[in-house]
Design an enzyme around this catalytic site. Sequence first.
Site, PDB file in Angstrom:
ATOM      1  N   TYR A  22      20.877   7.892  68.512  1.00  0.00           N
ATOM      2  CA  TYR A  22      22.189   8.536  68.463  1.00  0.00           C
ATOM      3  C   TYR A  22      22.079   9.976  68.976  1.00  0.00           C
ATOM      4  CZ  TYR A  22      23.378   4.329  65.845  1.00  0.00           C
ATOM      5  OH  TYR A  22      23.563   3.017  65.476  1.00  0.00           O
ATOM      6  N   ARG A  81      17.751  -3.252  54.137  1.00  0.00           N
ATOM      7  CA  ARG A  81      18.078  -4.663  53.927  1.00  0.00           C
ATOM      8  C   ARG A  81      17.504  -5.224  52.628  1.00  0.00           C
ATOM      9  NH1 ARG A  81      16.262  -6.922  59.608  1.00  0.00           N
ATOM     10  NH2 ARG A  81      14.768  -5.213  59.363  1.00  0.00           N
ATOM     11  N   CYS A  96      23.377  -9.865  59.119  1.00  0.00           N
ATOM     12  CA  CYS A  96      24.161  -8.671  58.770  1.00  0.00           C
ATOM     13  C   CYS A  96      24.512  -7.876  60.021  1.00  0.00           C
ATOM     14  CB  CYS A  96      23.385  -7.809  57.776  1.00  0.00           C
ATOM     15  SG  CYS A  96      21.670  -7.496  58.239  1.00  0.00           S
ATOM     16  N   CYS A 114      25.441 -10.995  54.418  1.00  0.00           N
ATOM     17  CA  CYS A 114      24.006 -11.177  54.207  1.00  0.00           C
ATOM     18  C   CYS A 114      23.730 -12.653  53.973  1.00  0.00           C
ATOM     19  CB  CYS A 114      23.528 -10.349  53.017  1.00  0.00           C
ATOM     20  SG  CYS A 114      21.806 -10.693  52.621  1.00  0.00           S
ATOM     21  N   ALA A 142      22.672 -24.477  50.213  1.00  0.00           N
ATOM     22  CA  ALA A 142      23.954 -24.451  49.500  1.00  0.00           C
ATOM     23  C   ALA A 142      23.789 -24.925  48.058  1.00  0.00           C
ATOM     24  CB  ALA A 142      24.974 -25.322  50.231  1.00  0.00           C
ATOM     25  N   LYS A 150       8.469 -17.528  61.299  1.00  0.00           N
ATOM     26  CA  LYS A 150       9.682 -17.856  60.545  1.00  0.00           C
ATOM     27  C   LYS A 150       9.400 -18.004  59.046  1.00  0.00           C
ATOM     28  CE  LYS A 150      13.207 -18.712  62.156  1.00  0.00           C
ATOM     29  NZ  LYS A 150      14.355 -17.858  62.427  1.00  0.00           N
ATOM     30  N   ALA A 161      20.435 -39.066  44.229  1.00  0.00           N
ATOM     31  CA  ALA A 161      21.472 -39.261  43.206  1.00  0.00           C
ATOM     32  C   ALA A 161      22.409 -40.403  43.577  1.00  0.00           C
ATOM     33  CB  ALA A 161      22.270 -37.976  43.045  1.00  0.00           C
TER      34      ALA A 161
HETATM   35  C1  LIG Z   1      23.380  -3.903  59.397  1.00  0.00           C
HETATM   36  C2  LIG Z   1      22.589  -2.639  59.517  1.00  0.00           C
HETATM   37  C3  LIG Z   1      23.231  -1.414  59.569  1.00  0.00           C
HETATM   38  C4  LIG Z   1      22.493  -0.235  59.667  1.00  0.00           C
HETATM   39  N1  LIG Z   1      23.145   0.957  59.675  1.00  0.00           N
HETATM   40  C5  LIG Z   1      22.437   2.112  59.711  1.00  0.00           C
HETATM   41  C6  LIG Z   1      23.088   3.369  59.644  1.00  0.00           C
HETATM   42  O1  LIG Z   1      24.310   3.451  59.523  1.00  0.00           O
HETATM   43  N2  LIG Z   1      22.314   4.484  59.704  1.00  0.00           N
HETATM   44  C7  LIG Z   1      20.954   4.425  59.801  1.00  0.00           C
HETATM   45  O2  LIG Z   1      20.292   5.463  59.826  1.00  0.00           O
HETATM   46  N3  LIG Z   1      20.324   3.247  59.849  1.00  0.00           N
HETATM   47  C8  LIG Z   1      21.023   2.096  59.797  1.00  0.00           C
HETATM   48  N4  LIG Z   1      20.366   0.901  59.812  1.00  0.00           N
HETATM   49  C9  LIG Z   1      18.900   0.893  59.828  1.00  0.00           C
HETATM   50  C10 LIG Z   1      18.342   0.800  58.409  1.00  0.00           C
HETATM   51  O3  LIG Z   1      18.605   1.954  57.671  1.00  0.00           O
HETATM   52  C11 LIG Z   1      16.832   0.551  58.420  1.00  0.00           C
HETATM   53  O4  LIG Z   1      16.208   1.637  59.006  1.00  0.00           O
HETATM   54  C12 LIG Z   1      16.440  -0.716  59.170  1.00  0.00           C
HETATM   55  O5  LIG Z   1      17.268  -1.778  58.808  1.00  0.00           O
HETATM   56  C13 LIG Z   1      14.988  -1.111  58.912  1.00  0.00           C
HETATM   57  O6  LIG Z   1      14.699  -1.124  57.555  1.00  0.00           O
HETATM   58  P1  LIG Z   1      14.848  -2.421  56.623  1.00  0.00           P
HETATM   59  O7  LIG Z   1      14.059  -3.504  57.262  1.00  0.00           O
HETATM   60  O8  LIG Z   1      14.333  -2.000  55.319  1.00  0.00           O
HETATM   61  O9  LIG Z   1      16.296  -2.757  56.597  1.00  0.00           O
HETATM   62  C14 LIG Z   1      21.086  -0.288  59.730  1.00  0.00           C
HETATM   63  C15 LIG Z   1      20.452  -1.523  59.687  1.00  0.00           C
HETATM   64  C16 LIG Z   1      21.175  -2.685  59.572  1.00  0.00           C
HETATM   65  C17 LIG Z   1      20.454  -3.999  59.503  1.00  0.00           C
HETATM   66  S1  SF4 Z   2      21.537 -10.819  56.580  1.00  0.00           S
HETATM   67 FE1  SF4 Z   2      19.423 -11.409  56.897  1.00  0.00          FE
HETATM   68  S2  SF4 Z   2      18.509  -9.545  57.772  1.00  0.00           S
HETATM   69 FE2  SF4 Z   2      20.431  -8.904  56.872  1.00  0.00          FE
HETATM   70  S3  SF4 Z   2      19.880  -8.237  54.816  1.00  0.00           S
HETATM   71 FE3  SF4 Z   2      20.509 -10.359  54.642  1.00  0.00          FE
HETATM   72  S4  SF4 Z   2      18.616 -11.537  54.824  1.00  0.00           S
HETATM   73 FE4  SF4 Z   2      18.200  -9.471  55.574  1.00  0.00          FE
END
Ligand SMILES: Cc1cc2nc3c(=O)[nH]c(=O)nc-3n(C[C@H](O)[C@H](O)[C@H](O)COP(=O)(O)O)c2cc1C
Ligand code: SF4
Length: 650
Positions: A173, A326, A355, A367, A399, A436, A463
């Site tokens: 950004y 996440r 997501c 999610c 489900a 996976k 069943a």
């Molecule tokens: C749906 C989604 C939206 C996100 N929005 C932001 C955001 O608004 N600002 C930001 O700094 N990072 C954002 N991220 C990045 C997350 O903060 C994080 O750095 C990234 O998902 C990796 O970490 P995680 O695997 O723990 O989610 C977003 C990630 C996802 C998946």
């Molecule tokens: S939608 Fe998938 S990637 Fe996103 S938070 Fe849920 S399990 Fe994780």
Amino acid sequence: MGNILGSPCKIGTLEIKNRIVFESIGNALSELDGTVSQADIAFYAERAKGGVGLIMSEAISVDSVTGRANPRNLCIDDDAQIPGYQKLMEALRPYQCAFFVELYHPGRQGMSMFNGNRKMPAPSAIECQCVHEPVYEMSLEDIAYEIQKYVDGAVRCQKAGVDGVMIHGAHGYLVNQFLSPHTNHRTDAYGGSVENRARFALDIIRGIREACGPDYPIAIRISACEYLDYIGLPREEGITLELSKEYCKLFEAAGVDLIDVSAGIYETMNTAWEPAGFDQGWKAELAAGIRQVVQVPVVCTALIRDPAYAEELLETGVCDFVGSARAHLADPEWARKAIEGKGEPVRKCISCLNCMKGLMGGTGIHCAVNAQACNEVERCDLRRDGAGRKVAVIGGGAAGLEAARVLALRDFQVTLFEQRAELGGDMIYAAEPPKKDKILWYVQYQRDEMARLGVDVRLNTKATPEDVAALEPYAVLVAAGAEPLVPQSIPGIQGAQVCTAIDVLAGRRTLSGQQVVVIGAGMTGLETAEYLSSQGNQVSVYDLLPEVAAGEHFQNIIDVEKRLEHVPQHTGHRLVEITGEGCLFEDTAAGKEVKVPCDAVVLAMGMRPNQGIADQFRAFPNCQAIGTCVAYGNIACAVESGFLAAYQLD
Ligand SMILES: Cc1cc2nc3c(=O)[nH]c(=O)nc-3n(C[C@H](O)[C@H](O)[C@H](O)COP(=O)(O)O)c2cc1C
Ligand code: SF4
């Protein structure tokens, strides 16, 4: 396991009760005018209640005229927005959870259509190769204007009682664009040298410090490596860890209190929010590297999923805080469970990116494993009114398991019938291809929940209406799944050399050292091709559609395709016939027949709902078919269907 996770730590003068940070996640829940909505409050309160020490807000626009991420992106550029943040802070107060606003402008990664159809501002007029939006180079006046916007945003946060701010200097950004030699080609005071490229960020930091005083916590989130090598460019053309170390020393000297280490930009998006191909902790070295050169605390974001791994990161000095977005979307109680350490099942994120697909596609966040996420207002009031009424759930796939879990939480007495020897349904097969296996985390979570919640699980039991009648159930939920589609109209499809992707992934058909044609280039086809290739087969993939994996989120396609470079994929090919020698296709573009010799043919042509099974149980009271036996979809659709049926049962 020790418990540094549960111990307090200071950010400047602010004490955070534990080391767990809920990282920023754009949730697209704001009101259309950019103010805080009830849905926002419920979303954050749920995670605060779940025990996190610090919440980083979604990226909040400091300039709603030129820099909004989407129509439901929170903004902080008008005093009228302040009361909303005050309400949010009040809602979080009972949980002693700190809340920082992430100050954001998308720059060249923004969408013109959400910003008055204007060109997007950037340090240099270099179009982003992901969003392809028109860009212009900011003048010095533009730069001064936007710096002031960040400062004004921080001042509003302070007025609203927000605990601190985090400058969004990551993920490509605007601030990141100034920092990166990849996107900043300026030759004035804001480009060229390390100091000059850092100037935009430094002016913001100093401006906020001056306006908000010495004690107001200021964090900065950075992409400590842009990983340009992921897209075939030299890594050094963008930000590397070594360059980030220089920046962080400057940020610290300018007065930041916390450095939040992330990675990637839109063009290398898979390194920012990773698909399934990335392993837990793969980029933890970035936070570790930054922590070596600064005194202020450091947050590590590195696909942290296991509480034990999070603790290890703290113990080994990689970071002061563990950040995940996440993990807490998937399980809002992750923090409490991690700190209590009682072994309560954690519902881990499986990196499916459903997501992000929804966020980018404008349909909102869904999610895959948590149907309540971003629906906290409508779906978090779990009525415990089952009063022991009996419910039969038929089918222990995605489900059925989710329905059984929610019903048990509601105090229904649940009997779950599963014809196979183990719970998990087709998720077991989906977890078979390389990379996976995270899906098995979710399967294990649900198995543990069945045990914890006392669900009567009957394995190896197909069943029958008689079995179900014997229970005298109040309701019956049929989650009978789906069967592979095998179009009988194609000559030769019954041949001995033909099988389905499920046959392969379930181990019912073993293929190795053979020439294999996979029919169908959806994700199942591609992943099965990868699996077959890993078993020593020569694999090629054919599909009638003009593109592979139609409808799938692009990050997941990039992820699997990076591992499938050696597997030829042919689109626009209609399967005409299967013979003893191989497959006959019609190349629809060229209008000619193509013969492809092979030893085996694997069908990945889609799935057909098992509606017939549901019909056997229609006569029972409150009978409902759920999941893929109604309409075929992914894990997210099945889980949501199971959740809703159980949540809404009266
Ligand atoms: C749906 C989604 C939206 C996100 N929005 C932001 C955001 O608004 N600002 C930001 O700094 N990072 C954002 N991220 C990045 C997350 O903060 C994080 O750095 C990234 O998902 C990796 O970490 P995680 O695997 O723990 O989610 C977003 C990630 C996802 C998946
Ligand atoms: S939608 Fe998938 S990637 Fe996103 S938070 Fe849920 S399990 Fe994780």
